[in-house]
Structures are given as structure tokens and as C-alpha cells.
Design an enzyme around this catalytic site. Structure first.
Site, short mmCIF file in Angstrom:
data_model
loop_
_atom_site.label_atom_id
_atom_site.label_comp_id
_atom_site.label_asym_id
_atom_site.label_seq_id
_atom_site.Cartn_x
_atom_site.Cartn_y
_atom_site.Cartn_z
CG ASP A 38 -2.12 0.88 1.06
OD1 ASP A 38 -2.34 1.39 -0.06
OD2 ASP A 38 -2.84 1.09 2.05
CG ASN A 86 -8.01 -1.93 -5.09
OD1 ASN A 86 -7.14 -2.78 -4.84
ND2 ASN A 86 -8.21 -0.90 -4.27
#
Ligand code: IPE
Ligand code: IPE
Ligand code: MG
Length: 261
Positions: A38, A86
Site C-alpha cells: 500500500d 479496487n
């Protein structure tokens, strides 16, 4: 897995001040390490670059993590590349990511051959754009015979979707009469997950400081040690990897029991 110690020592030569290979016990390296990669967007933003350049830079970190895992003798490496959530990102970003996955895999296949890495995917890859899906299937078949490290990449993966899929597959068998409800136990349930056959991760590393799981491996992480670093994924190096393992080895894993130390 067999580890080449001379190669490992050479790989970890010239350490920074705060961490070195001698800090970790090579006999207690985790079997399975998992990463939530991330912070690509924030890395790019801080440099005034588009988010896509953060994703591109993140590929270099992942390559380093694959190589490091092989050097350390880790059996299973897994990494979260794209979640079922996502898809909410802009069409442009999703399209760029899918293309990046395809081109990266084509580019990295020689490394997988060289290092004897078997590729696996967690998640439903049948829903991916054709280009990505086809390259992924090629990667699967070309590395299927490799018996070194397993590299499980989570793409279009969501833990809740995975659990529902497992429940559905079990329900189908019960409905068909091939499985009795009493035969459903933890091992059977685990065998219906994408991670079937893999050990649970001993260590989960999340970069960019976020203290959440974001729908990742909810079942498999039940007793996993979690290491969160503020380092953004594109900045993550083999030294950060050692820092994570050192922290893991300092933990007292009790599994609900009482400390033996
Ligand atoms: C991780 O980086 C990569 C993916 C989720 C595909 P992000 O893109 O989430 O980066 P941040 O969190 O916005 O910085
Ligand atoms: C988790 O990161 C998913 C991946 C790393 C692929 P996100 O950036 O999507 O997670 P949230 O939105 O911060 O929870
Ligand atoms: Mg993020």
C-alpha cells in the site's frame, strides 16, 4: 526450502546502521510471509507524479521482495495487488493497473524460471480483462512445475467473496449428497479457499501505515503476526523486510495458550 547461505550473505552485504542479517535467526524464518502493498498513490503524489508512476515504482519493490524471499528460503510469499473493492477507482487507473500486471508478468517470467518460483493467483482472475487474464494463465502454466517458492498474487481478491464462494461450493456438495454437514470442519473449509494447500501466513506486512486488513485473508490471518510500517510500498527494500522479520521473531506467539518463554 533450501537456502544458499553464501548467496544470502552476499545479498545482505553493506547493511545500514540499524539492521543487518545477523539480527535474525535463520532457523526461525517464517514459512509464509504476506504483504499488503500500500501507498503507491501517496508516494507518487509526494513527488508530484501521477498515481500510475507509483504503481510502476511499486513493481520494483515487489521484484525485490520476491528475490529476498527466495534468498531467505521462504516457502510461500503472497501479496495483495488488487482488491475486489479496487474496481471503484477510476476507469483510467484500473485500466493502467491491469495493463501493468500483464506487462510486468511477461517481463518477470524469466526471473520466476531462474529462481524456480511457482506462480499462483488468489482471487477470481476470470473477471479480468482478456490481456491480463491470458498472460496470467500463461504464467500459471509456465511455472506449474517449479518446486521452489510459491508466489501467490492476490488480484481481484476479496476475503468476503472468497468465504462466500467456499460456503457455496460446500453447500452444493451437501445438496448433491456427496458431503454430509457433519463432515464440514476447519480443514475442509480451508480446502475450499483460494489458498488451499498453502500454510497460513506467520507474518503480514502492511506498508504506508494503515492499520486495517482491507478485506484481505480474513480466515487465513487468524493468528498471523502483523507488522505495519510507515514506509510507502515503492520505498520498501530488502532492509525493511529484515526489520519486519526481526520484529516477528521478537513476538511471543501464544495461540491462545500461555507463554512458554
Ligand atoms: C496500493 O497503493 C496499490 C493498490 C491498491 C493497487 P494505493 O494505490 O492504494 O496507494 P495509496 O494508498 O492511494 O497511497
Ligand atoms: C488494499 O489497499 C488493497 C491492496 C493493496 C491491493 P487499499 O489502498 O485498496 O485499501 P484501503 O482502501 O486503504 O483500505
Ligand atoms: Mg491504498
Amino acid at each position: 526450502m533450501i537456502r544458499d547461505e553464501a548467496k544470502l550473505r552476499a545479498y545482505y552485504a553493506n547493511p545500514p546502521e540499524d539492521v543487518c542479517l545477523e539480527d535474525i535467526d535463520l532457523d526461525r524464518v517464517p514459512r509464509h510471509v504476506s504483504f499488503i502493498m500500500d501507498g503507491n498513490g501517496r508516494w507518487a503524489q509526494a513527488k508530484g507524479l501521477p498515481r500510475s508512476s507509483g504503481h510502476a515504482a511499486g513493481v520494483d519493490s515487489l521484484r525485490e521482495v520476491v528475490t529476498t524471499s527466495v534468498r531467505l528460503g521462504i516457502d510461500v510469499l503472497s501479496a495483495y495487488a488488487f482488491s475486489t473493492e479496487n474496481w471503484r477507482r477510476s476507469q483510467e487507473e484500473v485500466g493502467l493497473l491491469m495493463h501493468l500486471f500483464a506487462t510486468t508478468l511477461v517481463h518477470e517470467l524469466p526471473l520466476f524460471h531462474q529462481e524456480n518460483v511457482r506462480l499462483q493467483f488468489l482471487g477470481d482472475i476470470s473477471e479480468l480483462p482478456a490481456e491480463t487474464r491470458e498472460v496470467f494463465l500463461r504464467g500459471l502454466s509456465e511455472t506449474a512445475d517449479h518446486d521452489g517458492m510459491t508466489f501467490a498474487l492476490a488480484v481481484n481478491y476479496g476475503s468476503r467473496a472468497e468465504l462466500v464462494r467456499a460456503a457455496r461450493s460446500i453447500a452444493r456438495d451437501v445438496g448433491a449428497g456427496t458431503l454430509g454437514a457433519d463432515q464440514i470442519d476447519e480443514d475442509l473449509f480451508a480446502s475450499r479457499l483460494y489458498t488451499q494447500g498453502l500454510p497460513d501466513p506467520e507474518l503480514l506486512v502492511r506498508t504506508s501505515g494503515e492499520l486495517r486488513l482491507s478485506n484481505y485473508l480474513l480466515w487465513q490471518l487468524a493468528y498471523t503476526e502483523i507488522f505495519v510500517t510507515d514506509v510507502l510500498w515503492p520505498d520498501f527494500t530488502k532492509w525493511d523486510y529484515l526489520r519486519a522479520i526481526r520484529a516477528y521473531q521478537g513476538r511471543d506467539r501464544r495461540f491462545g495458550g500461555v507463554s512458554t518463554a
